[in-house]
Design a protein around this motif. Structure first.
Motif, short mmCIF file in Angstrom:
data_model
loop_
_atom_site.label_atom_id
_atom_site.label_comp_id
_atom_site.label_asym_id
_atom_site.label_seq_id
_atom_site.Cartn_x
_atom_site.Cartn_y
_atom_site.Cartn_z
N LEU A 45 32.42 -22.72 44.03
CA LEU A 45 34.16 -22.88 43.49
C LEU A 45 33.92 -23.09 41.93
N GLN A 46 34.65 -22.49 40.90
CA GLN A 46 34.01 -23.42 39.61
C GLN A 46 35.44 -23.28 38.62
N LEU A 47 34.98 -24.48 37.95
CA LEU A 47 36.11 -24.48 36.73
C LEU A 47 35.84 -23.22 35.55
N ASN A 48 36.99 -23.00 34.88
CA ASN A 48 36.80 -21.89 34.14
C ASN A 48 37.94 -21.94 32.66
N ARG A 49 38.42 -23.02 32.75
CA ARG A 49 38.64 -23.61 31.35
C ARG A 49 38.87 -24.71 31.51
N ASP A 50 38.82 -25.55 29.89
CA ASP A 50 38.33 -27.30 30.27
C ASP A 50 39.64 -27.89 30.38
N SER A 101 31.70 -11.22 50.77
CA SER A 101 31.48 -11.79 49.78
C SER A 101 32.80 -11.04 48.99
N VAL A 102 33.44 -12.03 48.58
CA VAL A 102 34.16 -11.69 47.51
C VAL A 102 34.37 -12.45 46.01
N GLN A 103 34.40 -12.11 44.97
CA GLN A 103 34.41 -12.97 43.88
C GLN A 103 35.80 -12.64 42.84
N THR A 104 36.24 -13.64 42.13
CA THR A 104 38.03 -12.95 41.96
C THR A 104 37.91 -14.37 41.36
N LYS A 105 39.47 -14.82 40.82
CA LYS A 105 39.82 -15.18 39.71
C LYS A 105 41.17 -15.36 40.65
N THR A 106 41.33 -16.82 40.52
CA THR A 106 42.62 -17.67 40.76
C THR A 106 43.44 -18.30 39.43
N LEU A 107 44.75 -18.23 39.49
CA LEU A 107 45.54 -18.69 38.47
C LEU A 107 46.20 -20.46 39.60
N ASP A 108 46.20 -21.07 38.17
CA ASP A 108 46.71 -22.47 38.46
C ASP A 108 48.07 -22.60 39.21
N SER A 109 48.86 -23.87 39.61
CA SER A 109 49.95 -23.08 40.49
C SER A 109 51.25 -23.41 40.17
N GLY A 110 50.99 -23.39 38.28
CA GLY A 110 52.27 -22.35 37.87
C GLY A 110 51.68 -21.00 37.16
N GLY A 111 51.16 -20.43 37.57
CA GLY A 111 51.03 -18.93 37.42
C GLY A 111 49.92 -18.84 35.96
N VAL A 112 49.15 -19.98 35.47
CA VAL A 112 48.98 -19.05 34.22
C VAL A 112 46.99 -19.13 35.02
N ASP A 113 46.18 -18.52 33.93
CA ASP A 113 44.69 -17.90 34.32
C ASP A 113 44.40 -18.58 33.31
N GLU A 114 42.86 -18.27 33.68
CA GLU A 114 41.48 -19.13 32.27
C GLU A 114 41.81 -19.06 31.02
N ASN A 115 42.89 -18.93 30.48
CA ASN A 115 43.12 -18.45 29.01
C ASN A 115 44.02 -19.00 28.75
N GLY A 116 45.10 -19.98 29.65
CA GLY A 116 46.69 -20.53 29.13
C GLY A 116 47.26 -19.38 29.31
N VAL A 117 47.14 -18.81 30.00
CA VAL A 117 48.05 -16.94 29.50
C VAL A 117 49.17 -17.14 30.76
N THR A 118 50.33 -16.87 30.73
CA THR A 118 50.85 -16.90 32.11
C THR A 118 50.94 -15.43 32.90
N ARG A 119 50.62 -15.46 33.81
CA ARG A 119 50.58 -14.29 34.49
C ARG A 119 51.58 -14.29 35.63
N ALA A 120 51.81 -15.28 36.45
CA ALA A 120 52.74 -14.68 37.62
C ALA A 120 53.58 -16.43 37.68
N LEU A 121 54.73 -15.42 38.72
CA LEU A 121 55.89 -17.18 38.34
C LEU A 121 55.18 -18.26 39.00
#
Length: 437
Positions: free
Chosen positions: A199-204, A152-172
């Motif tokens: 699959l769990q939400l990690n921001r509000d 199994s793999v435990q990881t995090k995804t960005l949203d489609s705009g490249g923003v992480d759970e802290n609201g920081v842009t991490r990718a294009l």
């Protein structure tokens, strides 16, 4: 446990090749600018070498770090390889039949890396924190992690705009993906089974749009929605498990909906001869499927097209209606846990999804007609492979049980799913365990 496979960290098992009874390598041969990935299995006895290259038998010798072998194809053609081993890496050249003139020969360079040995036969949970992301589904991107069937793999995804759970842009923007994950033992012709354990939400919050996709617009609707397409922020109440438009008034003042986190993107690398695909695209390798059945508890089946499968995931959604009709779902970041298993020597024609109550196949194409045909063909294949039906019997079952849903209208492809309730299939025989049983 994290097993990194970045090229700078390949010295994971620097045992001399002669100390290993058997060994697996992934070879990348440059064929006129196109990279052909192959699985090399080596069995070394003293200086004699045997094994297989993509299933074809090989024979050769190992003198120190110099490896020479010949592979013989099913058509009788021979392929000669001469390489030098440096720890867990190999470089060399090959002499092969010309692809357009089998009586002529052509020279090609190759490189290879050794697949590390499994550290423990028990399934492992790998905690992986991404440091970069991919905007293509590609076989040429270096694997970020080696895993084994059952892991199994435990990881995090960005949203489609490249923003992480802290609201920081991490990718294009454009559905940046985590991966690829190399699944040891996976080869073309196999099927990868990916169970979404959590699959769990990690921001509000999540971001979406108002409006409607072009495929759904009549001339009148097009006129009336011409000023739409504006961003809409949604509040995510993770305690109550609901979403509501932020600051909404009027008729939507008290509107809220239950969330159902899903992955918009899940894919393996496309096969040899195909270029990298944009993470906005979808095909038989999966991709930007935006299928709202790719949720916690369900299993997704994808056909392996490259050694190691090379699994990508991303594009988290808090919720999506059928078709993703506003162009964006509720785009957000997610905490993900998934389990990867392998079905050897069974290939499937199109992505499958299995829930506790349904089996589903996915057709993705440039038109809804073609997507319907692909989804139907995939369901017929599933019924025949897993339930032992002939074509006549499979069509009869579909005729009384199939359900169709529009999956995706927002991308370059149309997505259509074919579904059958498992309760209908209870009276059918189950053949030996295969993809989707």
């Amino acid at each position: 446990m994290r097993t990194s496979l970045k090229w700078s960290s390949l010295l994971l098992s620097a045992l001399p090749l002669t100390a290993l009874a058997s060994d697996q390598w992934i070879m990348a041969t440059d064929l006129w600018g196109n990279t052909n990935q192959q699985t090399l299995n080596l069995d070394v006895q003293d200086q004699r070498v045997s094994g297989t290259l993509d299933g074809d038998p090989i024979a050769g010798s190992l003198n120190g770090t110099q490896l020479k072998f010949t592979a013989t194809g099913t058509d009788g053609q021979v392929y000669h390889y001469d390489g030098r081993i440096d720890g867990t890496r190999m470089q060399g050249s090959s002499d092969q039949p010309d692809t357009n003139n089998r009586s002529a020969r052509a020279a090609h360079t190759f490189s290879a890396w050794r697949v590390p040995e499994r550290p423990d036969n028990a399934p492992q949970l790998h905690a992986f924190t991404p440091s970069d992301y991919s905007n293509t589904f590609s076989a040429d991107r270096a694997p970020v992690l080696v895993i084994w069937p059952g892991d199994s793999v435990q990881t995090k995804t960005l949203d489609s705009g490249g923003v992480d759970e802290n609201g920081v842009t991490r990718a294009l923007f454009g559905n940046p993906q985590v991966g690829p994950f190399f699944v040891a033992g996976a080869e073309p012709g196999d099927t990868l089974a990916i169970t979404l354990t959590s699959l769990q939400l990690n921001r509000d919050y999540a971001d979406s749009l108002d409006g409607i996709v072009g495929r759904l617009k009549t001339p009148r609707v097009a006129t009336e929605t011409s000023a739409l397409g504006k961003p809409v922020r949604w509040e995510l109440d993770r305690v109550r498990g609901v979403a509501r438009p932020q600051g909404a008034g009027g008729a939507l003042k008290n509107f809220e909906v239950p969330v159902k986190p899903m992955l918009g993107g899940l894919a393996v690398a496309p096969g040899f001869g195909y270029p990298p695909f944009s993470t906005g695209d979808a095909s038989d390798f999966g991709g930007n499927m935006d299928f709202n059945a790719v949720v916690q508890g369900n299993t997704v089946y994808l056909q392996v097209q490259q050694p190691g499968a090379l699994l990508y995931l991303g594009d988290g959604h808090a919720l999506e209606g059928d078709g993703e009709t506003t162009q964006w779902a509720l785009e957000t970041s997610l905490d993900v846990v998934l389990k990867v298993e392998l079905v050897k020597r069974q290939s499937i024609a199109t992505p499958r999804v299995e829930s506790s109550t349904q089996i589903m196949t996915l057709g993705q194409a440039g038109s809804s007609d073609d997507a319907l045909r692909i989804a139907t063909s995939g369901m017929l294949q599933w019924l025949r492979q897993s339930y032992g039906l002939d074509m006549s019997e499979a069509t009869q079952v579909m005729g009384v049980a199939v359900q169709y849903n529009v999956v995706n209208l927002a991308g370059r492809s149309v997505g259509v799913s074919a579904k059958i309730d498992k309760s209908v299939l209870k009276g059918l025989p189950i053949v030996a365990k295969k993809a989707g049983n």
